[in-house]
Design a protein around this motif. Structure first.
Motif, mmCIF file in Angstrom:
data_model
loop_
_atom_site.group_PDB
_atom_site.id
_atom_site.type_symbol
_atom_site.label_atom_id
_atom_site.label_comp_id
_atom_site.label_asym_id
_atom_site.label_seq_id
_atom_site.Cartn_x
_atom_site.Cartn_y
_atom_site.Cartn_z
ATOM 1 N N MET A 120 90.060 10.187 41.391
ATOM 2 C CA MET A 120 88.984 10.268 40.418
ATOM 3 C C MET A 120 87.894 9.268 40.811
ATOM 4 N N PRO A 121 86.632 9.701 40.834
ATOM 5 C CA PRO A 121 85.555 8.792 41.229
ATOM 6 C C PRO A 121 85.333 7.697 40.178
ATOM 7 N N LEU A 122 84.925 6.545 40.649
ATOM 8 C CA LEU A 122 84.660 5.410 39.773
ATOM 9 C C LEU A 122 83.308 5.612 39.084
ATOM 10 N N THR A 123 83.277 5.421 37.779
ATOM 11 C CA THR A 123 82.041 5.544 37.019
ATOM 12 C C THR A 123 81.341 4.195 36.989
ATOM 13 N N VAL A 124 80.059 4.206 37.286
ATOM 14 C CA VAL A 124 79.248 2.993 37.258
ATOM 15 C C VAL A 124 78.083 3.235 36.306
ATOM 16 N N VAL A 125 77.882 2.299 35.397
ATOM 17 C CA VAL A 125 76.772 2.377 34.440
ATOM 18 C C VAL A 125 75.898 1.141 34.594
ATOM 19 N N ASN A 126 74.688 1.209 34.080
ATOM 20 C CA ASN A 126 73.790 0.055 34.075
ATOM 21 C C ASN A 126 73.950 -0.707 32.773
ATOM 22 N N CYS A 127 74.008 -2.017 32.854
ATOM 23 C CA CYS A 127 74.032 -2.857 31.662
ATOM 24 C C CYS A 127 72.776 -2.551 30.845
ATOM 25 N N PRO A 128 72.904 -2.276 29.553
ATOM 26 C CA PRO A 128 71.740 -1.938 28.733
ATOM 27 C C PRO A 128 70.724 -3.080 28.594
ATOM 28 N N ILE A 129 71.124 -4.298 28.881
ATOM 29 C CA ILE A 129 70.231 -5.441 28.729
ATOM 30 C C ILE A 129 69.541 -5.788 30.042
ATOM 31 N N CYS A 130 70.306 -5.959 31.131
ATOM 32 C CA CYS A 130 69.717 -6.460 32.386
ATOM 33 C C CYS A 130 69.774 -5.461 33.532
ATOM 34 N N GLN A 132 89.328 -3.381 33.518
ATOM 35 C CA GLN A 132 89.091 -4.784 33.855
ATOM 36 C C GLN A 132 87.679 -5.249 33.504
ATOM 37 N N SER A 133 86.775 -4.318 33.215
ATOM 38 C CA SER A 133 85.407 -4.670 32.810
ATOM 39 C C SER A 133 85.428 -4.983 31.313
ATOM 40 N N PHE A 140 78.293 -3.667 28.881
ATOM 41 C CA PHE A 140 77.520 -4.843 29.288
ATOM 42 C C PHE A 140 78.170 -5.503 30.494
ATOM 43 N N CYS A 141 77.368 -6.253 31.254
ATOM 44 C CA CYS A 141 77.906 -6.911 32.447
ATOM 45 C C CYS A 141 78.563 -8.240 32.104
ATOM 46 N N SER A 142 78.223 -8.816 30.945
ATOM 47 C CA SER A 142 78.734 -10.147 30.606
ATOM 48 C C SER A 142 78.719 -10.338 29.089
ATOM 49 N N GLU A 143 79.376 -11.390 28.663
ATOM 50 C CA GLU A 143 79.351 -11.725 27.237
ATOM 51 C C GLU A 143 77.935 -12.078 26.794
ATOM 52 N N ARG A 144 77.184 -12.714 27.676
ATOM 53 C CA ARG A 144 75.798 -13.085 27.360
ATOM 54 C C ARG A 144 74.981 -11.843 26.988
ATOM 55 N N LEU A 193 73.813 -7.790 20.426
ATOM 56 C CA LEU A 193 74.225 -8.012 19.040
ATOM 57 C C LEU A 193 73.104 -8.691 18.252
ATOM 58 N N GLY A 194 72.461 -9.673 18.865
ATOM 59 C CA GLY A 194 71.341 -10.349 18.210
ATOM 60 C C GLY A 194 70.176 -9.412 17.945
ATOM 61 N N ASP A 195 69.941 -8.482 18.877
ATOM 62 C CA ASP A 195 68.865 -7.499 18.665
ATOM 63 C C ASP A 195 69.161 -6.612 17.466
ATOM 64 N N TRP A 196 70.417 -6.192 17.313
ATOM 65 C CA TRP A 196 70.785 -5.395 16.148
ATOM 66 C C TRP A 196 70.671 -6.224 14.875
ATOM 67 N N ALA A 197 71.116 -7.476 14.928
ATOM 68 C CA ALA A 197 71.090 -8.332 13.736
ATOM 69 C C ALA A 197 69.665 -8.627 13.286
ATOM 70 N N SER A 198 68.742 -8.729 14.246
ATOM 71 C CA SER A 198 67.347 -8.990 13.881
ATOM 72 C C SER A 198 66.554 -7.705 13.672
#
Length: 71
Positions: free
Chosen positions: A1-11, A20-21, A26-30, A36-41
């Motif tokens: 099965m081919p590996l799926t790669v997506v773009n981080c919605p932020i960066c 394992q991702s 997202f690429c990171s917790e940051r 999350l902050g964008d939704w909260a604001s």
């Protein structure tokens, strides 16, 4: 099965879609916390149609105006 790669919605960093991702899509917790902050604001919002004509007094009569209702 081919590996799926997506773009981080932020960066736009490439993120492999696998167990394992930890922060996918997202690429990171940051980036996750930035989103999350964008939704909260309210930078993001889900559009809502207001097609229903509702008499708000009926809701008050049903007890929805009670102070403890939403606790």
């Amino acid at each position: 099965m081919p590996l799926t790669v997506v773009n981080c919605p932020i960066c736009s960093t490439k993120v492999e879609w696998k167990d394992q991702s930890l922060f996918k899509p997202f690429c990171s917790e940051r980036c996750k916390l930035i989103d999350l902050g964008d939704w909260a604001s309210e930078k993001h919002a889900i559009p809502v149609k207001h097609d229903i004509d509702m008499d708000l007094d009926l809701l008050d009569d049903a007890g929805f105006d009670e102070g403890g209702f939403f606790k």
